[in-house]
Enzyme design. Structure first.
Site, PDB file in Angstrom:
ATOM      1  N   ASP A  88       0.778  -0.972   0.114  1.00 34.02           N
ATOM      2  CA  ASP A  88       0.202   0.020   0.049  1.00 34.02           C
ATOM      3  C   ASP A  88       0.714   0.750   0.288  1.00 34.02           C
ATOM      4  O   ASP A  88       0.898   1.710   0.725  1.00 34.02           O
ATOM      5  CB  ASP A  88      -1.256   0.197   1.100  1.00 34.02           C
ATOM      6  CG  ASP A  88      -2.255   1.247   1.300  1.00 34.02           C
ATOM      7  OD1 ASP A  88      -2.270   1.758   0.083  1.00 34.02           O
ATOM      8  OD2 ASP A  88      -2.417   1.341   2.144  1.00 34.02           O
ATOM      9  N   GLU A 137      -1.615  -1.629  -4.824  1.00 36.36           N
ATOM     10  CA  GLU A 137      -2.676  -0.603  -5.376  1.00 36.36           C
ATOM     11  C   GLU A 137      -1.769   0.294  -6.169  1.00 36.36           C
ATOM     12  O   GLU A 137      -0.773   0.791  -5.816  1.00 36.36           O
ATOM     13  CB  GLU A 137      -3.072   0.038  -3.907  1.00 36.36           C
ATOM     14  CG  GLU A 137      -4.371   1.148  -3.934  1.00 36.36           C
ATOM     15  CD  GLU A 137      -4.251   1.315  -2.487  1.00 36.36           C
ATOM     16  OE1 GLU A 137      -5.273   2.242  -2.946  1.00 36.36           O
ATOM     17  OE2 GLU A 137      -4.624   0.465  -1.299  1.00 36.36           O
ATOM     18  N   HIS A 156      -2.253   1.078   7.064  1.00 39.36           N
ATOM     19  CA  HIS A 156      -1.634   0.117   5.898  1.00 39.36           C
ATOM     20  C   HIS A 156      -1.114  -0.669   6.385  1.00 39.36           C
ATOM     21  O   HIS A 156      -0.905  -1.030   4.898  1.00 39.36           O
ATOM     22  CB  HIS A 156      -0.227   1.878   6.328  1.00 39.36           C
ATOM     23  CG  HIS A 156      -0.361   3.655   6.172  1.00 39.36           C
ATOM     24  ND1 HIS A 156      -0.629   3.883   5.132  1.00 39.36           N
ATOM     25  CD2 HIS A 156      -0.251   3.787   7.561  1.00 39.36           C
ATOM     26  CE1 HIS A 156      -1.213   5.157   6.074  1.00 39.36           C
ATOM     27  NE2 HIS A 156      -1.401   5.050   7.333  1.00 39.36           N
TER      28      HIS A 156
END
EC number: 3.1.21.10
Length: 165
Positions: A7, A68, A142
């Site tokens: 992420d 992502e 996160h």
């Protein structure tokens, strides 16, 4: 198969390593956050992300990575910062010869929760439920998002392999 989920973020980059077996079980091996708080120069932040991820990658025999995708929001500066962090993360993974797969945050949320617009709390809850992580084990948003990216790739890979049979 070992998969790292990432992420990306310029201040905080989450990561999570999961192991998936042929018996359809998935377990969390490790997770964490790379923090660049206190570092003022953007180039130094990017270098820290790059080096820190290389360090994590050296601890495990990672087969594939999931990251992502960047979405463009109304603030161009924060979108650019996110792009830089994603680039540093991608280069770390690619420099190890690891294939990297990209998923939008909406696709990850839909895969994990069934709702592409799910709040972070729901994603975190489903990550914990899917992996049997107890509530007293600390996993921040996160790390949770990174683990969700890894799980999304595991589930998508299984579906692809099933379709090929």
């Amino acid at each position: 198969m070992m998969i790292i989920g990432i992420d990306p973020g310029l201040e905080f980059t989450g990561w999570g390593v999961v192991s998936s077996t042929n018996s359809q079980s998935v377990c969390l091996l490790d997770s964490g956050v790379i923090s660049t708080r206190g570092i003022s120069r953007e180039s130094e932040k990017l270098y820290k992300i790059y080096v820190s991820l290389l360090s994590v990658l050296s601890l495990y025999k990672i087969d594939e990575a999931s990251i992502e995708k960047v979405f463009i929001n109304s603030n161009p500066r924060s979108s650019m910062s996110l792009c830089y962090a994603r680039a540093a993360s991608t280069i770390s993974v690619m420099s190890r010869g690891i294939d990297i797969y990209e998923y939008s945050s909406t696709a990850i949320k839909k895969c994990i929760t069934g709702n592409g617009m799910a709040p972070k709390e729901q994603v975190s809850f489903m990550v914990r439920s899917s992996l049997g992580i107890k509530q007293d084990v600390e996993i921040n948003n996160h790390s949770s998002d990174a683990i969700a990216a890894a799980l999304c790739h595991v589930y998508n890979t299984r579906n692809r392999n099933f379709a090929l049979k």
